[in-house]
Design an enzyme around this catalytic site. Structure first.
Site, PDB file in Angstrom:
ATOM      1  CD  GLU A  35      -8.707   0.816   7.602  1.00 19.11           C
ATOM      2  OE1 GLU A  35      -8.580  -0.163   8.369  1.00 19.11           O
ATOM      3  OE2 GLU A  35      -8.193   1.917   7.841  1.00 19.11           O
ATOM      4  CG  ASP A  57      -0.338  -0.465   2.490  1.00 18.24           C
ATOM      5  OD1 ASP A  57       0.896  -0.420   2.596  1.00 18.24           O
ATOM      6  OD2 ASP A  57      -1.088  -0.868   3.405  1.00 18.24           O
ATOM      7  CG  HIS A  78      -5.876  -2.390   8.751  1.00 15.45           C
ATOM      8  ND1 HIS A  78      -5.882  -1.023   8.908  1.00 15.45           N
ATOM      9  CD2 HIS A  78      -4.610  -2.780   9.041  1.00 15.45           C
ATOM     10  CE1 HIS A  78      -4.668  -0.630   9.268  1.00 15.45           C
ATOM     11  NE2 HIS A  78      -3.890  -1.663   9.357  1.00 15.45           N
ATOM     12  CG  ASN A 110      -8.788  -1.624  11.896  1.00 13.70           C
ATOM     13  OD1 ASN A 110      -7.786  -2.244  11.509  1.00 13.70           O
ATOM     14  ND2 ASN A 110      -9.329  -0.643  11.186  1.00 13.70           N
TER      15      ASN A 110
HETATM   16  P1  PGA Z   1       2.162  -1.736  12.599  1.00 16.67           P
HETATM   17  O1  PGA Z   1       1.020  -1.711  11.509  1.00 16.67           O
HETATM   18  O2  PGA Z   1       3.155  -2.765  12.148  1.00 16.67           O
HETATM   19  O3  PGA Z   1       2.752  -0.350  12.572  1.00 16.67           O
HETATM   20  O4  PGA Z   1       1.548  -2.096  13.899  1.00 16.67           O
HETATM   21  C1  PGA Z   1       0.498  -2.915  11.037  1.00 16.67           C
HETATM   22  C2  PGA Z   1      -0.706  -2.641  10.161  1.00 16.67           C
HETATM   23  O5  PGA Z   1      -1.422  -1.649  10.385  1.00 16.67           O
HETATM   24  O6  PGA Z   1      -0.955  -3.432   9.243  1.00 16.67           O
END
Ligand code: PGA
Length: 258
Positions: A147, A71, A142, A140
């Site tokens: 999302e 992304d 995702h 959450n």
């Molecule tokens: P993080 O993010 O490694 O910074 O916890 C993971 C994600 O949001 O997929």
């Protein structure tokens, strides 16, 4: 699903680096190249640090690697310090001999974003598909920037970010820096076409999402639950991220904790 729990973040990162190095070696020997799906965020930093630190016969040969990132924010140019293009150069690409023309990032600056998303899908297909996709998980649930509510069959597209994700990622943005509210993300359908998936999760902040993803129903409300449908999903957790699981997961089977 192969679920492994490691004692802590360092052990998780070391295990991930070994798995990624082995996969690069295996695919390079078999096909002359390896296509790696890369993730950003705090979680894979330990993995990337170890990949670039490996030397001798342990060192993965990045000259045979092509990458596709999951992304990118819409509206952040690659030179912006919070862009994922910048992140990847800082933590991986600037330190390995990967040819620049084999690095692929979703284009969050395209004037026609839909066309850029379709082109990204085509480039993945032209590369022969992704051999190993590295993934994190949002608090959450995702996966990439898919999302809750994302179609489990979704393709690369523009995604509006939830309040939860914006709050989780606000820590990366300094005062006066505008945090984008939209991103281009590979879809869940795109991710599911990778030959192998390697998801990493660390810390108590991920424990509930990990439980929902691995032990809950497969549902668009927890996009990472789609991993349950993948034939080669390997999940690495540290003790904290595994702390809410109701089952012990060993050798691909789950048993209720005593
Ligand atoms: P993080 O993010 O490694 O910074 O916890 C993971 C994600 O949001 O997929």
């Amino acid at each position: 699903m192969l679920v492994e729990t490691l004692p802590d973040y360092d052990a998780l990162s070391e295990r991930a680096a070994r798995l990624v190095s082995e996969e690069i070696r295996r695919r390079s020997l078999r096909t002359g190249r390896a296509v790696l799906g890369c993730a950003t965020g705090s979680t894979p930093i330990g993995l990337y640090r170890r990949l670039i630190a490996r030397d001798g016969p342990e060192a993965p040969d990045f000259s045979r690697v092509a990458t596709f990132n999951l992304d990118e924010y819409v509206g952040l140019p690659p030179e912006h310090p919070q862009s994922y293009g910048y992140f990847m150069r800082e933590y991986l690409f600037d330190h390995v001999d990967i040819p620049a023309d084999r690095i692929h990032m979703p284009d969050g600056m395209a004037t026609d974003l839909d066309a850029a998303c379709a082109a990204y899908e085509r480039r993945i297909a032209e590369a022969g598909g992704i051999d190993l996709q590295i993934l994190g998980i949002g608090s959450n649930g995702h996966l990439a920037f898919n999302e809750p509510g994302s179609s489990l069959g979704s393709r690369t597209r523009v995604q509006i970010l939830t309040e939860k994700t914006l709050a989780d990622n606000a820590r990366f943005f300094g005062e006066g820096e505008t945090q984008p509210h939209t991103a281009v993300t590979m879809g869940l359908g795109t991710i599911m076409e990778a030959r192998k998936l390697l998801m990493l999760a660390s810390g108590t902040g991920k424990a509930a999402a990990v439980r929902d993803a691995l032990e809950g129903p497969v549902t668009a409300m927890c996009p990472a639950s789609v991993l349950q449908m993948h034939p080669h999903a390997h999940i690495l957790l540290d003790e904290e991220a595994a702390s809410a699981l109701a089952y012990t997961h060993r050798d691909g089977i789950a048993e209720v904790k005593e």
